[in-house]
Scaffold this motif. Sequence first.
Motif, short mmCIF file in Angstrom:
data_model
loop_
_atom_site.label_atom_id
_atom_site.label_comp_id
_atom_site.label_asym_id
_atom_site.label_seq_id
_atom_site.Cartn_x
_atom_site.Cartn_y
_atom_site.Cartn_z
N ALA A 281 -38.25 -27.73 19.72
CA ALA A 281 -39.02 -28.75 19.00
C ALA A 281 -40.50 -28.38 19.00
O ALA A 281 -41.17 -28.47 17.97
N TRP A 282 -41.01 -27.96 20.15
CA TRP A 282 -42.42 -27.55 20.22
C TRP A 282 -42.69 -26.38 19.28
O TRP A 282 -43.70 -26.37 18.58
N ALA A 283 -41.79 -25.40 19.25
CA ALA A 283 -42.00 -24.23 18.37
C ALA A 283 -42.07 -24.66 16.92
O ALA A 283 -42.94 -24.20 16.16
N MET A 284 -41.19 -25.56 16.52
CA MET A 284 -41.19 -26.03 15.14
C MET A 284 -42.45 -26.83 14.83
O MET A 284 -43.05 -26.68 13.77
N ILE A 285 -42.88 -27.66 15.77
CA ILE A 285 -44.08 -28.47 15.60
C ILE A 285 -45.33 -27.59 15.51
O ILE A 285 -46.19 -27.80 14.65
N GLU A 286 -45.43 -26.59 16.37
CA GLU A 286 -46.58 -25.68 16.34
C GLU A 286 -46.65 -24.94 15.00
O GLU A 286 -47.72 -24.84 14.39
N LYS A 287 -45.51 -24.45 14.53
CA LYS A 287 -45.47 -23.73 13.25
C LYS A 287 -45.85 -24.66 12.10
O LYS A 287 -46.63 -24.28 11.21
N ALA A 288 -45.34 -25.90 12.13
CA ALA A 288 -45.65 -26.86 11.06
C ALA A 288 -47.12 -27.26 11.10
O ALA A 288 -47.74 -27.43 10.04
N CYS B 27 -41.58 -38.11 22.20
CA CYS B 27 -41.27 -36.67 22.14
C CYS B 27 -42.00 -35.99 20.97
O CYS B 27 -43.02 -35.35 21.15
N ARG B 28 -41.45 -36.15 19.77
CA ARG B 28 -41.95 -35.38 18.63
C ARG B 28 -43.35 -35.77 18.18
O ARG B 28 -44.20 -34.90 17.99
N SER B 29 -43.59 -37.06 17.96
CA SER B 29 -44.91 -37.43 17.42
C SER B 29 -46.04 -37.21 18.42
O SER B 29 -47.13 -36.79 18.01
N PRO B 30 -45.86 -37.44 19.74
CA PRO B 30 -46.96 -37.09 20.64
C PRO B 30 -47.21 -35.57 20.68
O PRO B 30 -48.36 -35.13 20.79
N ALA B 31 -46.14 -34.79 20.55
CA ALA B 31 -46.31 -33.33 20.50
C ALA B 31 -47.08 -32.94 19.24
O ALA B 31 -48.00 -32.11 19.29
N ALA B 32 -46.73 -33.57 18.12
CA ALA B 32 -47.45 -33.30 16.87
C ALA B 32 -48.91 -33.72 16.98
O ALA B 32 -49.81 -33.03 16.51
N ARG C 116 -38.83 -29.44 6.94
CA ARG C 116 -37.54 -30.10 7.16
C ARG C 116 -37.68 -30.99 8.38
O ARG C 116 -38.69 -30.95 9.07
N ALA C 117 -36.67 -31.80 8.63
CA ALA C 117 -36.72 -32.72 9.76
C ALA C 117 -36.86 -31.96 11.08
O ALA C 117 -36.23 -30.92 11.28
N VAL C 118 -37.69 -32.48 11.96
CA VAL C 118 -37.81 -31.93 13.31
C VAL C 118 -36.74 -32.62 14.16
O VAL C 118 -36.80 -33.84 14.35
N PRO C 119 -35.74 -31.87 14.65
CA PRO C 119 -34.69 -32.50 15.45
C PRO C 119 -35.27 -33.17 16.70
O PRO C 119 -36.21 -32.66 17.32
N ASP C 120 -34.71 -34.31 17.06
CA ASP C 120 -35.22 -35.08 18.19
C ASP C 120 -34.74 -34.48 19.51
O ASP C 120 -33.55 -34.54 19.83
N ASP D 29 -43.50 -31.34 29.97
CA ASP D 29 -43.37 -30.07 30.69
C ASP D 29 -43.35 -28.89 29.72
O ASP D 29 -44.02 -27.88 29.95
N ALA D 30 -42.58 -29.02 28.63
CA ALA D 30 -42.51 -27.94 27.64
C ALA D 30 -43.87 -27.75 26.97
O ALA D 30 -44.28 -26.62 26.71
N GLY D 31 -44.59 -28.82 26.73
CA GLY D 31 -45.92 -28.72 26.15
C GLY D 31 -46.91 -28.09 27.10
O GLY D 31 -47.77 -27.30 26.69
N GLN D 32 -46.81 -28.45 28.36
CA GLN D 32 -47.72 -27.89 29.37
C GLN D 32 -47.60 -26.36 29.42
O GLN D 32 -48.60 -25.67 29.58
N ALA D 33 -46.38 -25.86 29.24
CA ALA D 33 -46.17 -24.41 29.24
C ALA D 33 -46.90 -23.74 28.07
O ALA D 33 -47.21 -22.55 28.13
N LEU D 34 -47.20 -24.52 27.02
CA LEU D 34 -47.93 -24.00 25.86
C LEU D 34 -49.42 -24.34 25.93
O LEU D 34 -50.17 -24.03 25.00
#
Length: 140
Positions: free
Chosen positions: A119-126, A12-17, A105-109, A48-53
């Motif tokens: 999660a995607w929004a936080m990752i994109e901003k970071a 989830c998080r690290s592949p998105a990052a 801060r921690a990215v919630p899983d 799916d959420a990433g594809q939308a972005l």
Amino acid sequence: MRVLCVCLGNICRSPAAEAALRDRGVEVVSAGTGDWHVGKPPYQPMQDAGQALGRDLTSLRARQFNASDFQNFDLILAMDEDNAADIERLRPAGSTTPVRLFADRAVPDPYYTRDFEGAWAMIEKAADALIADRIVQPAE
């Protein structure tokens, strides 16, 4: 600069990052501290959420973090404090590779929270902040 993004299962998080930084020109890979999902693609709702972005995770496959990553990467970015602690437990003597949080801060899983878009929004901003603050640099 070679960067490694690390979360728990690498689905989830690290592949998105990884995708967010890769699409910004950074040489980046991702991994998980656990071995449950090794060889599997990212979790479908995260894809799916990433594809939308416009972020494509389809080619990624989970791998487990290991001690040799300290010598293979210039910077290790953990998605939360627990992952950072797990990474540090594997640090070889004498290694100076920096380990820090991906975000301020921690990215919630989202595997547990079910908030994939958040999660995607936080990752994109970071990811933007990491580049703006010159913590990571696009490949030349």
